[in-house]
Write a protein that holds these residues in place. Structure first.
Motif, short mmCIF file in Angstrom:
data_model
loop_
_atom_site.label_atom_id
_atom_site.label_comp_id
_atom_site.label_asym_id
_atom_site.label_seq_id
_atom_site.Cartn_x
_atom_site.Cartn_y
_atom_site.Cartn_z
N THR A 60 0.83 -1.20 0.00
CA THR A 60 0.00 0.00 0.00
C THR A 60 0.87 1.25 0.00
OG1 THR A 60 -1.69 -1.19 1.21
CG2 THR A 60 -1.83 1.19 1.24
N GLN A 96 -7.71 0.63 -0.40
CA GLN A 96 -7.98 -0.64 0.27
C GLN A 96 -9.31 -0.60 1.03
OE1 GLN A 96 -4.54 -1.89 2.48
NE2 GLN A 96 -5.22 -3.99 2.63
N ASP A 150 -5.90 -1.41 -4.87
CA ASP A 150 -5.39 -2.01 -3.64
C ASP A 150 -6.40 -3.05 -3.17
OD1 ASP A 150 -3.91 -2.60 -1.49
OD2 ASP A 150 -3.72 -0.55 -0.76
#
Ligand SMILES: Nc1ncnc2c1ncn2[C@@H]1O[C@H](COP(=O)(O)OP(=O)(O)OP(=O)(O)O)[C@@H](O)[C@H]1O
Ligand SMILES: [Mg+2]
Lengths: 253, 373
Positions: free
Chosen positions: A45, A89, A167
Motif C-alpha cells: 500500500t 484498500q 489495492d
C-alpha cells in the motif's frame, strides 16, 4: 510499445525506525497489468501511495509518465492526476455523498460536462460494476463491504484513466464477482488500453489477470517477471508463492 | 494522437457533412468537452447533417456520452462507426438517463403543516433520546453502586485531565481579561458618583454568582463538549462503539458515564478557578484606576459577598458541567456514520449546550433571587 509509465528509482521508505523499502527499483510499462504481491505489512500500500504522489519516499524518486509529481506546477499536476485512478484498500468513498455523487464527483470537478451527460456516465459506470441504478441514492454507510469496493472502482474508472491502481480490489467480493471483475478490467483494457497495478492476495484473480508480477519481499522487489518465470527465481518467498499458483497456472494452460 | 476536433465540408451533391477527428476521450488532456459541446451545438440541432466518425482515433464513454446527448440518441446518418463504437453507443442508449424530474407544484399549504409535523417529530426524537440517555446513565450508576469495582477509573481520570486540567490556562486567561475589562469600565462610572468602594460589591457578586459559572460553561462547551461529541461520533463512524458492544462492554458505562461524571466533578472547581482569576483581574484594574489596595479589596469582598453565593456558584458549576457533558454525549450518539453528520452534530452540540446553560442560568437566577443578595 514499452513506454515506462511508472518508474520507481532507488526508493527508501522509513517510518521512524521501521525501514519499509530499501533501495527499491520497479519499472512498469504502459499496457501491462502488473500485480504486486508480498506479505502483509511488506509495504505494498505504501508503494502505491508513493506512485500516486500521496506520500514522498524518504529517498529516491518516483516518476509517473516520466515526471516527478512533486516537482510539477499545480495545474499540470492536476491534469496528470486525472490520468490515474486509484481504488483504496478501504474504499475511501466520501461518506457525506451518495453513491451517485461519489462517482459524479471527479466528472463534475472537470467542469466539462452537463448534468445529463454526467448522469449517463455515472449510470454507465454503475452498470459496469454491476450495481443497480437505484443504489445511486444510497449513502456509503448503507452499503455492504463488497458494494463499497465496486462503487470505489466505479469512481476510480470515472475519468477513464490510463493508469489504474487497485489495492486489493477483490477482497470482499464473492468468487463470481471477482471473476466478473477480472473480465471487466480485461474489457476496459482492450477497449482503451490500460495499465493496471494491483495488489492482491487472491491467487485466482492474480493468475487470470496479471501479465507480470512484482514480488515485494525483503524490503525490495525480488522479482518482476511473468508468472511462469517466477519458477526460476531463487528466493524463499517467491518459491513458496509459486507453489501456490502452479496448480492454477497449469489449469489455465 | 491529437485533440478532439471536427471539420465541416460539403460533398459533391451539396450535402453538408461533419467529420470528427482526433481523440474523443478524456485521455487527451488538452480536450475541453465544454467548448466542443458549445461549438457543436448548432450542428447538433441540424437534423440533415451527415456525421462521419471514421477519422476518430479514440472514443471513450465520456466522448461518446457528449455526442450521444447532442444527437439525442439518434444514430441514423452517422457513418464510419467501428464495431466497438457502435457497441458503446448502444450501451449508452440502454441506460435510462432520464432524470426523474420531481413535479414542481406551486405553494401548497399542506407543506407547512408537513414541515411543522416534521419539526415536531424531530424535536420529540431528540427529547426521547435525551431522556433515554439520562435513564441509561441512572441505570449504569445504580449498577455501579452494586458493583463499585467496575467503576471506569481510568477513563474518569483521563476525562478530568482532558476537560479540567488542560482547560486551566485558557479559563484563567479569559477570566482575568473579563475581570479587568469589567472593573475598568465600572470604575469610570462609579467614580463619577463617588461610589468607588461599591466596585467590590458589584464585581464580587457579578463574578461569583454569574460570570464565573457562565464563562466556565461556555468555554467548557466549546472545548470539551465539542471534543466529546466528535470523539463519540468518530467512534461510531469507525464502528469502535460496536466493537466495544461486541466485547460485552457497555458503551454507556465506558464511554458516556466517565465523560459526564468527569466533567460534572471538575466543573465546580473550574468555576472557582475562573472566578478567582476574574476577581484578581478586577482587583488589579480597581487598583490601577481607583487606587483600591489588593488587601482591602479582598478583605472587603469577604464582608460584602455572603458565602451562600459561593454555594450557589458551585451548584451552578455542577449543573452546567453535567448539562454540557450530557448534551455532548447525546449529540455524539446521534451521529450518523458520515462526515457531514459529524460536523453538523458537533456544531449543534456546542450551540445547544450553551443555550441550555443560559436558560438554566436564567431560571436559576429567578428561583434564587431572594438568596444571598
Ligand atoms: N503512516 C505510517 N506511519 C508509520 N508506519 C506506517 C505508516 N504506513 C504504513 N506503515 C508501516 O509500513 C509497513 C507497510 O505498510 P503497508 O500498509 O504498505 O502494508 P501492506 O503491504 O499494504 O500490507 P497489507 O497487505 O496488510 O495491506 C507496515 O509495517 C506499517 O506498519
Ligand atoms: Mg495494504
Amino acid at each position: 510499445m514499452s513506454r515506462a509509465i511508472c518508474d520507481i528509482r532507488k526508493v527508501w521508505t522509513v517510518f521512524g525506525s521501521n525501514v519499509v523499502h530499501e533501495n527499491l527499483d520497479l519499472t512498469i510499462n504502459a499496457g501491462e497489468v502488473v500485480s504486486l504481491v508480498g506479505g502483509s505489512g511488506s509495504g505494498k500500500t505504501t508503494l502505491l501511495r508513493h506512485i500516486v504522489g500521496l506520500t514522498r519516499p524518504s529517498k529516491g524518486e518516483v516518476l509517473l509518465f516520466g515526471k516527478n509529481l512533486h516537482e510539477m506546477p499545480r495545474i499540470p499536476q492536476q491534469r496528470l492526476m486525472n490520468r490515474l485512478g486509484m481504488l483504496f484498500q478501504q474504499g475511501a468513498l466520501f461518506s457525506a455523498l451518495s453513491v451517485f455523487d461519489n462517482i459524479a464527483f471527479p466528472l463534475r470537478e472537470l467542469r466539462q460536462f452537463d448534468e445529463a451527460t454526467i448522469r449517463q456516465l455515472v449510470l454507465h459506470k454503475l452498470s459496469l460494476v454491476e450495481m443497480e441504478p437505484d443504489t445511486g441514492s444510497r449513502l456509503p454507510s448503507q452499503l455492504s463491504g463488497g458494494m463499497i469496493k465496486r462503487v470505489a472502482l466505479a469512481r476510480a474508472l470515472a475519468l477513464e484513466p490510463e493508469l489504474l491502481l487497485l489495492d486489493e480490489p477483490t477482497a470482499g467480493l464473492d468468487p463470481e464477482r471477482s471473476e466478473k471483475f477480472v473480465e471487466l478490467i480485461k474489457d476496459i483494457k482492450q477497449a482503451l488500453g490500460l495499465t493496471v497495478i494491483f495488489v492482491t492476495h487472491d491467487l485466482d484473480t492474480l493468475v487470470s489477470l496479471s501479465d507480470r508480477v512484482a514480488v515485494l519481499a525483503d524490503k525490495r522487489i525480488v522479482a518482476n517477471c511473468t508468472l511462469q518465470e517466477l519458477e526460476h527465481i531463487d528466493h524463499p518467498f517467491v518459491q513458496n508463492f509459486f507453489q501456490g499458483i502452479r496448480v492454477r497456472l497449469e489449469r489455465t494452460g | 494522437m491529437a485533440i478532439a476536433s471536427f471539420q465541416l465540408a460539403q460533398d459533391s451533391e451539396g450535402k453538408k457533412r461533419i467529420s470528427l477527428h482526433g481523440q474523443w476521450s478524456l485521455r487527451e488532456m488538452d480536450n475541453d468537452f465544454a467548448q466542443l459541446r458549445q461549438a457543436l451545438k448548432p450542428h447538433f440541432a441540424n437534423q440533415d447533417l451527415h456525421w462521419d466518425l471514421s477519422e476518430v482515433e479514440q472514443l471513450d464513454t465520456a466522448g461518446a456520452a457528449v455526442l450521444w446527448n447532442g444527437w439525442q440518441g439518434k444514430l441514423d446518418n452517422k457513418t464510419g462507426l467501428s464495431e466497438e463504437q457502435n457497441h458503446l453507443f448502444q450501451t449508452l442508449g440502454e441506460i435510462n438517463a432520464q432524470a426523474t424530474e420531481k413535479p414542481k407544484s406551486g405553494f401548497d399549504p399542506l407543506t407547512l403543516i408537513a414541515a411543522w409535523g416534521k419539526l415536531t417529530i424531530f424535536l420529540s426524537s431528540h427529547i426521547t433520546d435525551f431522556v433515554r440517555l439520562t435513564g441509561l446513565l441512572v441505570i449504569e450508576l445504580a449498577y455501579l453502586i452494586r458493583r463499585p469495582q467496575d467503576f471506569p477509573w481510568r477513563e474518569f481520570s483521563a476525562n478530568i485531565y482532558k476537560s479540567g486540567v488542560t482547560a486551566l490556562p485558557v479559563t484563567a486567561l479569559l477570566g482575568m481579561m473579563i475581570g479587568i475589562a469589567m472593573s475598568y469600565l465600572m470604575a469610570t462610572q462609579l467614580r463619577t458618583f463617588g461610589a468607588d468602594i461599591f466596585i467590590v460589591n458589584i464585581l464580587g457578586l457579578a463574578v461569583i454568582r454569574e460570570l464565573g459559572p457562565i464563562l466556565m460553561a461556555v468555554l467548557v462547551a466549546g472545548r470539551s463538549g465539542s471534543a466529546m461529541t466528535a470523539q463519540i461520533g468518530v467512534m461510531r463512524v469507525t464502528e469502535e462503539i460496536d466493537a466495544l458492544a461486541v466485547m460485552g462492554i457497555s458503551r454507556i458505562l465506558r464511554v458516556v458515564l466517565p465523560k459526564v461524571l468527569g466533567l460534572t466533578f471538575i466543573a465546580p472547581m473550574l468555576v472557582i478557578w475562573t472566578s478567582v482569576w476574574a476577581l484578581l483581574g478586577g482587583a488589579f484594574s480597581a487598583n490601577m484606576e481607583l487606587g483600591l489596595g489588593f488587601r482591602f479589596f479582598f478583605d472587603y469582598l469577604a464582608t460584602v459577598v455572603q458565602p451562600v453565593n459561593l454555594t450557589l456558584s458551585l451548584i451552578k458549576g455542577v449543573m452546567f458541567g453535567f448539562v454540557v457533558a450530557v448534551v455532548a454525549c447525546h449529540f455524539g450518539l446521534r451521529i450518523k456514520p458520515n462526515t457531514e453528520s459529524l460536523s453538523r452534530s458537533t456544531t449543534s452540540s456546542v450551540v445547544t449546550a450553551i443555550t441550555c446553560v443560559i436558560l438554566i442560568d436564567a431560571v436559576f437566577a429567578i428561583l434564587t433571587s431572594g438568596i444571598g443578595v
